[in-house]
Design an enzyme around this catalytic site. Structure first.
Site, PDB file in Angstrom:
ATOM      1  N   ALA A   1      11.153   0.127  -6.140  1.00 31.13           N
ATOM      2  CA  ALA A   1      11.381   0.935  -4.937  1.00 31.13           C
ATOM      3  C   ALA A   1      11.696   0.009  -3.768  1.00 31.13           C
ATOM      4  O   ALA A   1      11.903  -1.195  -3.950  1.00 31.13           O
ATOM      5  CB  ALA A   1      10.157   1.786  -4.634  1.00 31.13           C
ATOM      6  N   ASN A   2      11.774   0.559  -2.577  1.00 30.59           N
ATOM      7  CA  ASN A   2      11.990  -0.259  -1.380  1.00 30.59           C
ATOM      8  C   ASN A   2      11.229   0.357  -0.209  1.00 30.59           C
ATOM      9  O   ASN A   2      10.567   1.381  -0.353  1.00 30.59           O
ATOM     10  CB  ASN A   2      13.493  -0.391  -1.095  1.00 30.59           C
ATOM     11  CG  ASN A   2      14.130   0.959  -0.864  1.00 30.59           C
ATOM     12  OD1 ASN A   2      13.762   1.664   0.064  1.00 30.59           O
ATOM     13  ND2 ASN A   2      15.070   1.329  -1.719  1.00 30.59           N
TER      14      ASN A   2
END
Ligand code: CTP
Length: 409
Positions: free
Chosen positions: A209-210
């Site tokens: 993810a980020n």
């Protein structure tokens, strides 16, 4: 015409409720979808069965209906509408609205609502003339609620005369049409927005993810809805509620996001604010990967589809305005100009997401942004502002650009 308009009709308790059945029919004839909420008093005059037969949908009557709350819920009932009509609006419903009471489904929907509201009052002339009702009507008008009627004429009660008759269904329809036509610079447009990060699964418990919070994308969706657009927000996992009046399509991965975007088309404008993961695991392990005596698990990556480039390069059904974002940490304008050309989009909103951007706390996850708008004509530096202000400015630019393109063609 009311093609594709979503209306929520709240029927209050009064003899004029029978005219609301005709109103449903008239609205449907013009292409609107009509959802109906009935108060318990309304059900003394007409049945939910009759209203549902005409609206071709279920009729909502209970605030504490477990099934309905899970399915639609009183918050979504108003959010999924372009406009709310209260007809007949009784003195009691008006009093509740004016004071923010919410002790049944109709009043709770009205309190949770952020969409335009039209009231068609109907009551005995003495009740309409009463100072309490005068006060409530004045308050509601000051709150931005619109009124149609009541008209003067013979009342159902024998011998009673004066203002209190509900406006005729066609008068109500005409008012609804006028309100929706003048609904803002993007009324009648469909705006598609992507927002948030994507989650790319590695195994059933892990993902890539980020740090995207979705704040900028969600603010843009909210601003587009306020400008009168029909808005579809395709969002990865975020801790934000769907903005009022926006249709939310929650997704997890980049591939889900692309599919949801393609399903949501056609759109007049598509704004790609999501921070899509560039890569995903080449294969998702069906079971949780276990530690294995020191040997690290192989994590092969493969590239995700580029959603922005895919839509911008479409030869048919391309939105008229395709807008991307570019998060850069150096050479912001030059990199963003190159990205605009490479991805085939019309505009890029570029920002500096580096630690040295000068924005306290940083852009990602924060409430402030400082962007450059890159178009075919060049680049503009916008002053540092809240994400809501950036969104409002972008939407105003979009409305102006669509207007110009229309006058050119
Ligand atoms: N985008 C997308 N699908 C992807 C990747 C990006 O739709 N798979 C969109 C984003 O929503 C954003 C723009 O493309 O509008 C950003 O492009 P990208 O090349 O991912 O930007 P950066 O991450 O800044 O790229 P780079 O790594 O090339 O700097």
């Amino acid at each position: 015409m009311l093609e594709d308009k979503r209306l929520l009709l709240i029927i209050g308790g009064g003899i004029a409720a029978y005219k609301s059945l005709d109103l449903i029919r008239r609205l449907k004839e013009r292409g609107a979808s009509v959802r109906v909420v009935m108060t318990s008093a309304a059900q003394h005059f007409i049945t939910p069965l009759a209203a549902g037969a005409l609206s071709h949908d279920r009729v909502f009557t209970e605030l504490f209906d477990r099934e309905a709350e899970q399915d639609i819920g009183h918050i979504r009932l108003s959010r999924e509408a372009d406009l709310l009509i209260v007809a007949p609006a009784t003195a009691d419903l008006m009093a509740k609205m004016a004071h923010g009471l919410a002790d049944d489904l109709a009043s709770a929907v009205l309190l949770a609502n952020t969409r335009p509201v039209l009231l068609a009052p109907a009551m005995n002339p003495a009740m309409w003339a009463n100072v309490a009702t005068r006060r409530n009507a004045a308050q509601l008008a000051a709150d931005g609620v619109r009124f149609v009627g009541p008209n003067a004429g013979a009342m159902a009660e024998r011998g009673e005369d004066g203002a209190g008759r509900m406006a005729e269904p066609l008068e109500i329809v005409a008012t609804v049409e006028a309100m929706l036509a003048a609904g803002g610079p993007l009324s009648g447009r469909h705006v598609l927005v992507t927002s948030g990060p994507t989650h790319e699964p590695i195994d059933p418990v892990r993902y890539i993810a980020n740090r995207s919070s979705g704040k900028q994308g969600h603010a843009i969706a909210a601003a587009a809805a306020r400008a009168g657009a029909r808005v579809t927000l395709v969002s990865g996992p975020v801790n934000l509620p769907a903005p009022p009046g926006v249709t939310l399509r929650p997704v997890e991965s980049a591939r889900d996001m692309l599919a949801a975007v393609e399903t949501a088309l056609p759109a007049d404008v598509a704004i790609f604010a999501a921070a899509v993961a560039d890569w995903r695991a080449a294969s998702e392990a069906p079971e949780k990967m276990k530690k294995d005596g020191g040997a690290l698990p192989p994590l092969a990556l493969t590239e995700n589809p580029d959603i922005l480039a895919t839509i911008a390069h479409r030869t048919s059904g391309r939105p008229r305005l395709v807008i991307g974002f570019a998060a850069e940490t150096q050479n912001v304008v030059a990199y963003a100009q190159a990205k605009r050309a490479r991805k085939g989009c019309d505009w890029i909103v570029a920002n500096d997401v580096s630690a040295h951007s000068g924005i306290p706390g940083g852009v990602m996850g924060g409430d402030t942004n400082e962007v450059h708008l890159i178009t075919a004509e060049g680049s503009e530096a916008w002053p540092r502002a809240s994400k809501a202000e950036v969104a409002a400015r972008l939407i105003a630019r979009i409305a102006a650009a669509l207007g110009e393109r229309e006058s050119e063609s």
